[in-house]
Design an enzyme around this catalytic site. Sequence first.
Site, mmCIF file in Angstrom:
data_model
loop_
_atom_site.group_PDB
_atom_site.id
_atom_site.type_symbol
_atom_site.label_atom_id
_atom_site.label_comp_id
_atom_site.label_asym_id
_atom_site.label_seq_id
_atom_site.Cartn_x
_atom_site.Cartn_y
_atom_site.Cartn_z
ATOM 1 N N ASP A 216 58.206 134.818 100.086
ATOM 2 C CA ASP A 216 57.191 133.830 99.737
ATOM 3 C C ASP A 216 57.845 132.492 99.368
ATOM 4 O O ASP A 216 58.847 132.455 98.661
ATOM 5 C CB ASP A 216 56.383 134.368 98.547
ATOM 6 C CG ASP A 216 55.229 133.478 98.169
ATOM 7 O OD1 ASP A 216 54.320 133.288 98.997
ATOM 8 O OD2 ASP A 216 55.219 132.973 97.026
ATOM 9 N N GLU A 282 58.495 132.612 104.701
ATOM 10 C CA GLU A 282 57.345 131.721 104.678
ATOM 11 C C GLU A 282 57.886 130.355 104.285
ATOM 12 O O GLU A 282 58.213 130.109 103.127
ATOM 13 C CB GLU A 282 56.299 132.174 103.662
ATOM 14 C CG GLU A 282 55.069 131.269 103.686
ATOM 15 C CD GLU A 282 54.345 131.153 102.348
ATOM 16 O OE1 GLU A 282 53.146 130.844 102.375
ATOM 17 O OE2 GLU A 282 54.970 131.341 101.290
#
Length: 556
Positions: A216, A282
């Site tokens: 993330d 990401e």
Amino acid sequence: MTVRSTTRTPDLSSKDPNWWRQAVIYQVYPRSFADADGDGLGDLRGITQRLTHLAALGVDALWLSPFYPSELADGGYDVDDYRDVDPRLGSLDDFDAMAAEAHRLGLKVIVDLVPNHTSHRHAWFREALDAGPGSPARDRYVFRDGRGEHGELPPTDWQSVFGGSAWKRVPDGQWYLHLFAPQQPDLNWENEQVRADFRTTLKFWCDRGVDGFRVDVAHALVKDLTEPLRDLGAPELSSEAALAEFAPGAHPFYDRDDVHEVYRDWRKILDAYTPPRMAVAEAWVPGARRALYARPDELGQAFNFEYLQARWEAAELREVITGSLADARAAGASATWVLSNHDVVRHATRLVLPPGTDTDAWLLSGGHAPAVDERAGLRRGRAATLLMLALPGSAYVYQGEELGLPEVADLPTEVLQDPIWEQTGHVRKGRDGCRVPLPWTTGGPSYGFGAGAAWLPQPPDFGSYAVQAQDGVAGSTLELYRTALRLRRKLLDGEALTWADDVPAGVLQFDRSDSWRCVTNLSGATVDLPAGEVLLSSAPLDDGRLGPDTTVWLGL
């Protein structure tokens, strides 16, 4: 971040270390997938009970969004403990049982890792608050004195992704950085304790049989903490979209060059396992910079958000696809493709919004301004999916898109859970509309999601999209996905793509090896098909011709 005893599960992952290069990976948002205990919140046992759905669908792996202990200030991305399971979702034993069943069914397991920030309830952050300014505990985070006569002003003008200042003041007068919600204090990646603890976390999950990690906010870990911290000068420059305004690596908290040292360190850990564990970043950064995260000595893959953001227009899509493949090749990686995830409006809706639509304003209108033709959206979404699945590289699909689910834009404001709603002063509704729990059956209190009401209300027509309503029904979106994934597995042969240039306006056509071809009609007119045997079509053909918003696969 407590260290717990590790129960090893058998490593049943593929012996092919490159399985991920052309895999289809299914994103599970655990709280919205399946609820086994009836409390309205999806859980690990619910996922285990529904894994046969994924196996029948034909995906290669599941990626679980965070399932760790959390206050749910940001849907689980505010992590209290990286090496445990939220008790509302189950236990480590439940995780092991789920992973073992997934492996038995031939599915890989990928877990979400959230290294940019912890929860404000994390033991480290509680310790930092108690320890006070200048303490080693505070050095694990980004604490600074404020500006102004009495330190009453934030240290910089940096803005949170969710709106407002990225700084919050604590009772002793210092401020801490939170690029997201105030409940998500940013870690200081210049601190060796932080780096060491995440090495432990990687090993903890690898030892439990996990096959990979989705990282993330991979581009935000390392900040420029040189004193004095520098202002950006304008609120919009805190946005990832503003990276183009800066020289590469020059933004104070996004995509700094030193972040790659972190991932080179992680790759040594991931490669120590047999087979090596995969990872995907990401990273909301421009393509050539994003590809750096996907280098073989770093994470190996990075999400391709240019494709997700592209308009439904042939020339733009061809340019994005060509550029994405070139970037991936230059990095020694395979390309990635995604149309929907837990952060964006579902593509069966998004692709029919007029170009330039302000999706925040559209969501505030409840999805009425402008109105959306759901049938047209589903047709376009199916065509986009078949196009995506024909591309070289790996495809990431988001739970429910195999059912053709639209965005639930008319959620009442009193039920919203996304922190964006409150943090922007009710200007942006946030991302709850794509996180509404799945419908499994045509009836029941939550359409088979659980025994009672779901944590977010489902619309009354959700039963018509349910797995039960589509299973075995010729032409249904579920059966389209099943057929496409089965065919894709048979047809894949290398990572080459050859464009055809002599095609009608608004048409994309390319060959994959010498055996099959993909044609997508993005125009408003029906066009003739090139030669080939029709293997699969996203919509019925029009007397042997390809209608608008339709994709077909042809055998050569």
